[in-house]
Write an enzyme that holds these catalytic residues in place. Sequence first.
Site, PDB file in Angstrom:
ATOM      1  N   HIS A  60      31.507  30.840  45.471  1.00  0.00           N
ATOM      2  CA  HIS A  60      32.307  32.102  46.163  1.00  0.00           C
ATOM      3  C   HIS A  60      33.321  32.090  47.574  1.00  0.00           C
ATOM      4  O   HIS A  60      34.046  32.758  47.519  1.00  0.00           O
ATOM      5  CB  HIS A  60      31.255  31.729  47.534  1.00  0.00           C
ATOM      6  CG  HIS A  60      30.272  33.765  48.209  1.00  0.00           C
ATOM      7  ND1 HIS A  60      30.262  34.604  47.613  1.00  0.00           N
ATOM      8  CD2 HIS A  60      30.554  33.690  49.330  1.00  0.00           C
ATOM      9  CE1 HIS A  60      30.173  35.455  48.157  1.00  0.00           C
ATOM     10  NE2 HIS A  60      30.602  34.860  49.071  1.00  0.00           N
ATOM     11  N   ASP A  77      27.764  31.181  41.834  1.00  0.00           N
ATOM     12  CA  ASP A  77      28.180  31.034  43.589  1.00  0.00           C
ATOM     13  C   ASP A  77      25.884  31.411  43.850  1.00  0.00           C
ATOM     14  O   ASP A  77      25.220  32.050  42.839  1.00  0.00           O
ATOM     15  CB  ASP A  77      27.838  33.043  43.404  1.00  0.00           C
ATOM     16  CG  ASP A  77      28.332  33.721  44.896  1.00  0.00           C
ATOM     17  OD1 ASP A  77      27.817  33.180  46.043  1.00  0.00           O
ATOM     18  OD2 ASP A  77      29.862  34.328  44.817  1.00  0.00           O
ATOM     19  N   SER A 130      32.864  39.552  49.358  1.00  0.00           N
ATOM     20  CA  SER A 130      31.395  39.819  49.715  1.00  0.00           C
ATOM     21  C   SER A 130      31.462  40.261  50.933  1.00  0.00           C
ATOM     22  O   SER A 130      30.992  41.270  50.463  1.00  0.00           O
ATOM     23  CB  SER A 130      32.080  37.550  50.967  1.00  0.00           C
ATOM     24  OG  SER A 130      30.393  38.061  51.433  1.00  0.00           O
TER      25      SER A 130
END
Length: 277
Positions: free
Chosen positions: A256, A223, A147
């Site tokens: 995620h 996600d 991320s």
Amino acid sequence: MQVGSDILSHGGRQLVITHDSTATATPMTFSLFLPPQAERGAVPLVTYLSGLTCTHANVTDKGEYRRSCAELGLAFLAPDTSPRGEGVADAEGWDIGLGAGFYIDATEMPWSANYRMWSYVTDELPALVAAEFPALDMGAQAITGHSMGGHGALTVALRHPGRFRSVSAFAPIVAPSQVPWGEKAFSHYLGADRDAWRAHDAVALIEGGARVPALKVDVGGADPFLERELRPELLEAACHNAGQRLELAVRPGYDHSYHFVSTFMADHLAWHAERLR
């Protein structure tokens, strides 16, 4: 350095270490896994940069990397995501301030006093571990991240092409200049001049001519941040136009979280190991 813990795992040593940082002017904590091969000779180093709200502990506890690192003979280094401590600037919300350093050197007050994560992860920390752990082969390095840390891994590698033999990322923010997370952080840390943002934007760097030897990206098809914040299609287009080889995989059903990261961690580490031999 203060060794907070040194635990045997898969025949190797999982360390957590705190030290006073010159870059951030605060104490900083990182974790380092030394595989059993480090007792016999030099081992390659994989650096992992974590995402928003995380510390070194998230991947250390949830990343499930030690078995693969022990089998492949890889050291695994995971720093914190921001400076911390009394007097360190913070802000409301989880996407700015503590836990959200974005791996840049802030130029705007009050952030510029401590938020110098670029200098920390590219200069100070590598020099520290190289000096303290001679078993690390600093000539055989790879970098990865998740991320916000995927953004960091991409930009660090693109701006240090001779340092890393490979770079990968899990659900990276590939174009922070074009998405809300990045626009919020960059406007606070770097100010209003968007030209200054391009040095920390992977898509902009590739468009500007930066290249890496090998690039692998995985994203989860489920996600919730995929379309608004991650935008992998922008990286895919930039790499296609620039002739930069990219292995991009969209993993159906994955989100995620570290359930996603840990599922594909072994695959990424094996991919790096091939390029670190």
